[in-house]
Design a protein around this motif. Structure first.
Motif, mmCIF file in Angstrom:
data_model
loop_
_atom_site.group_PDB
_atom_site.id
_atom_site.type_symbol
_atom_site.label_atom_id
_atom_site.label_comp_id
_atom_site.label_asym_id
_atom_site.label_seq_id
_atom_site.Cartn_x
_atom_site.Cartn_y
_atom_site.Cartn_z
ATOM 1 N N CYS A 1 3.586 2.254 3.119
ATOM 2 C CA CYS A 1 4.375 3.464 3.260
ATOM 3 C C CYS A 1 3.415 4.652 3.298
ATOM 4 N N LEU A 2 3.933 5.814 3.613
ATOM 5 C CA LEU A 2 3.085 6.992 3.817
ATOM 6 C C LEU A 2 3.196 7.964 2.655
ATOM 7 N N GLY A 3 2.053 8.624 2.365
ATOM 8 C CA GLY A 3 2.002 9.656 1.343
ATOM 9 C C GLY A 3 1.780 11.019 1.959
ATOM 10 N N ASN A 4 1.666 12.035 1.117
ATOM 11 C CA ASN A 4 1.582 13.401 1.605
ATOM 12 C C ASN A 4 0.281 13.710 2.334
ATOM 13 N N HIS A 5 -0.775 12.910 2.149
ATOM 14 C CA HIS A 5 -2.012 13.113 2.893
ATOM 15 C C HIS A 5 -2.002 12.397 4.240
ATOM 16 N N ASP A 6 -1.044 11.516 4.447
ATOM 17 C CA ASP A 6 -0.965 10.775 5.707
ATOM 18 C C ASP A 6 -0.286 11.609 6.783
ATOM 19 N N LEU A 7 -0.467 11.185 8.029
ATOM 20 C CA LEU A 7 0.222 11.790 9.166
ATOM 21 C C LEU A 7 0.822 10.666 10.007
ATOM 22 N N ARG A 8 2.083 10.812 10.389
ATOM 23 C CA ARG A 8 2.765 9.744 11.108
ATOM 24 C C ARG A 8 2.125 9.456 12.453
ATOM 25 N N ALA A 9 1.661 10.501 13.151
ATOM 26 C CA ALA A 9 1.090 10.292 14.490
ATOM 27 C C ALA A 9 -0.168 9.436 14.411
ATOM 28 N N GLY A 10 -1.083 9.786 13.521
ATOM 29 C CA GLY A 10 -2.312 9.008 13.390
ATOM 30 C C GLY A 10 -2.044 7.599 12.911
ATOM 31 N N PHE A 11 -1.163 7.445 11.919
ATOM 32 C CA PHE A 11 -0.826 6.122 11.408
ATOM 33 C C PHE A 11 -0.197 5.261 12.503
ATOM 34 N N SER A 12 0.760 5.815 13.240
ATOM 35 C CA SER A 12 1.477 5.046 14.258
ATOM 36 C C SER A 12 0.569 4.644 15.415
ATOM 37 N N VAL B 1 0.875 -1.174 0.000
ATOM 38 C CA VAL B 1 0.000 0.000 0.000
ATOM 39 C C VAL B 1 0.909 1.220 0.000
ATOM 40 N N THR B 2 0.917 1.939 -1.129
ATOM 41 C CA THR B 2 1.952 2.969 -1.312
ATOM 42 C C THR B 2 1.448 4.388 -1.042
ATOM 43 N N GLY B 3 0.806 4.570 0.105
ATOM 44 C CA GLY B 3 0.572 5.904 0.608
ATOM 45 C C GLY B 3 -0.750 6.555 0.275
ATOM 46 N N ASP B 4 -0.979 7.694 0.939
ATOM 47 C CA ASP B 4 -2.263 8.400 0.918
ATOM 48 C C ASP B 4 -3.385 7.437 1.283
ATOM 49 N N ILE B 5 -3.182 6.770 2.401
ATOM 50 C CA ILE B 5 -4.187 5.848 2.926
ATOM 51 C C ILE B 5 -5.372 6.654 3.452
ATOM 52 N N ALA B 6 -5.087 7.607 4.320
ATOM 53 C CA ALA B 6 -6.118 8.486 4.884
ATOM 54 C C ALA B 6 -5.979 9.877 4.272
ATOM 55 N N ASP B 7 -7.067 10.439 3.813
ATOM 56 C CA ASP B 7 -6.995 11.737 3.129
ATOM 57 C C ASP B 7 -6.560 12.849 4.065
ATOM 58 N N GLY C 1 -5.200 12.076 7.333
ATOM 59 C CA GLY C 1 -4.303 11.541 8.345
ATOM 60 C C GLY C 1 -4.943 11.270 9.685
ATOM 61 N N ASP C 2 -6.277 11.107 9.720
ATOM 62 C CA ASP C 2 -6.982 10.967 10.985
ATOM 63 C C ASP C 2 -7.042 9.513 11.436
ATOM 64 N N VAL C 3 -7.108 9.341 12.739
ATOM 65 C CA VAL C 3 -7.101 8.008 13.346
ATOM 66 C C VAL C 3 -8.305 7.182 12.897
ATOM 67 N N ALA C 4 -9.476 7.794 12.821
ATOM 68 C CA ALA C 4 -10.672 7.056 12.441
ATOM 69 C C ALA C 4 -10.534 6.419 11.053
ATOM 70 N N SER C 5 -9.935 7.124 10.136
ATOM 71 C CA SER C 5 -9.753 6.581 8.784
ATOM 72 C C SER C 5 -8.762 5.421 8.789
ATOM 73 N N TYR C 6 -7.690 5.537 9.548
ATOM 74 C CA TYR C 6 -6.737 4.429 9.641
ATOM 75 C C TYR C 6 -7.386 3.208 10.303
ATOM 76 N N GLU C 7 -8.218 3.438 11.296
ATOM 77 C CA GLU C 7 -8.895 2.313 11.958
ATOM 78 C C GLU C 7 -9.840 1.613 10.983
ATOM 79 N N TRP C 8 -10.566 2.392 10.182
ATOM 80 C CA TRP C 8 -11.451 1.786 9.179
ATOM 81 C C TRP C 8 -10.631 0.968 8.195
ATOM 82 N N PHE C 9 -9.510 1.508 7.738
ATOM 83 C CA PHE C 9 -8.642 0.809 6.799
ATOM 84 C C PHE C 9 -8.118 -0.490 7.407
ATOM 85 N N ARG C 10 -7.708 -0.434 8.657
ATOM 86 C CA ARG C 10 -7.185 -1.641 9.316
ATOM 87 C C ARG C 10 -8.233 -2.739 9.367
ATOM 88 N N GLN C 11 -9.467 -2.388 9.695
ATOM 89 C CA GLN C 11 -10.539 -3.383 9.744
ATOM 90 C C GLN C 11 -10.766 -4.010 8.373
#
Length: 287
Positions: free
Chosen positions: A75-86, A45-51, A53-63
């Motif tokens: 890996c992370l894209g420019n729309h991602d945020l390291r804090a929310g992803f981590s 998955v090559t980035g811009d997972i969450a538009d 960078g919010d935690v809720a979007s990463y949680e939905w993606f993980r599920q």
């Protein structure tokens, strides 16, 4: 080895909608990926997972991604945020605060890079990251190696999506990679369409997105005169399939859409296919 690439999902683009378009497109993509045969070895998955960078979007993606019983590298894209992803993926390896790591247990050695420069659309790759990459490539000079990153460090020809080749971070990354001949390819996202080119002594491939695609328009832009040109189009979601045959990486791309089948492998096609096999073996008689 078979690798599926998914990129630019942009979950949470429309956070007010229960039926967000990007979520539906991603689910359709996952359904298609689960039907790929032979079974892929892993998903990139090559980035811009969450538009946003919010935690809720990463949680939905993980599920959603947990439904696919395959290893997933991100890996992370420019729309991602390291804090929310981590927060949602705390087990993902980090070096000096960057999400970059090596996976060494496949026929291809995979090096995942972090080109995120938070607050900047065009990415970045600082001296720390470059030093880390130099060391990782130097420690296995004879292992075929695949680089995975979000931002393609090239002139795409699409002016508003291009990262300037003269940018210091682009030159820094290019210089490192060009010194290591074992790099068999680099897989990117970011541009929302398919692009293939040579770069730094290897082949760089950009995968089309699961989110809506960028329109191919190579005309220059006048930033003082908006010309109403189309920029984003609701083309079908797409993904990449990369096959490592032990010598080279061969890339294919699939759109997730209903298509009319015009030919099947039946007895009517059998003779033609046998003839093609004989051609490959050098035993076919010329027509």
């Amino acid at each position: 080895m078979l690798i599926v690439q998914i990129t630019d999902i942009h979950i949470g683009f429309d956070q007010k909608s229960r039926f967000e378009l990007n979520k539906k497109r991603f689910r359709r993509t996952l359904e298609a990926v689960m039907k790929v045969e032979p079974r892929p070895d892993l998903i990139l998955v090559t980035g811009d997972i969450a538009d946003k960078g919010d935690v809720a979007s990463y949680e939905w993606f993980r599920q959603e991604i947990q439904q696919v019983s395959l290893p997933v590298l991100m890996c992370l894209g420019n729309h991602d945020l390291r804090a929310g992803f981590s927060q949602v993926f705390p087990g993902t390896a980090q070096e000096d605060g960057f999400i970059q790591y090596v996976v060494d247990d496949h026929p291809l050695r995979i090096v995942v890079l972090d080109t995120l420069e938070e607050g900047r659309h065009g990415g970045g790759f600082c001296e720390k990251r470059a030093t880390w990459l130099e060391a990782r490539l130097a420690e296995a000079p004879h292992r075929p190696t695949l680089l995975v990153l979000h931002h393609p460090p090239i002139d795409t020809g699409i002016e508003w999506m291009t990262i300037g080749p003269a940018e210091p971070w682009v030159q820094r990354l290019t210089d490192v990679v060009s010194r290591h001949g074992q790099v068999v390819g680099a897989l990117c996202g970011h541009v929302h369409r398919t692009i293939v080119t040579s770069w730094a002594g290897t082949t760089l491939t950009v995968c089309p997105s699961t989110a809506p695609q960028v329109v191919l328009d190579l005309k220059p832009m006048n930033l003082d005169r908006p010309d109403k040109r189309p920029m984003i189009v609701e083309a079908p979601p797409s993904f990449g399939i990369h096959r490592w045959n032990g010598r080279r990486l061969v890339s294919h791309f699939a759109a997730v859409e209903r298509r009319k089948i015009l030919a099947r492998y039946t007895h009517r096609m059998q003779g033609f296919l046998k003839h093609l096999a004989q051609e490959r073996a050098g035993t076919a008689e010329p027509h």
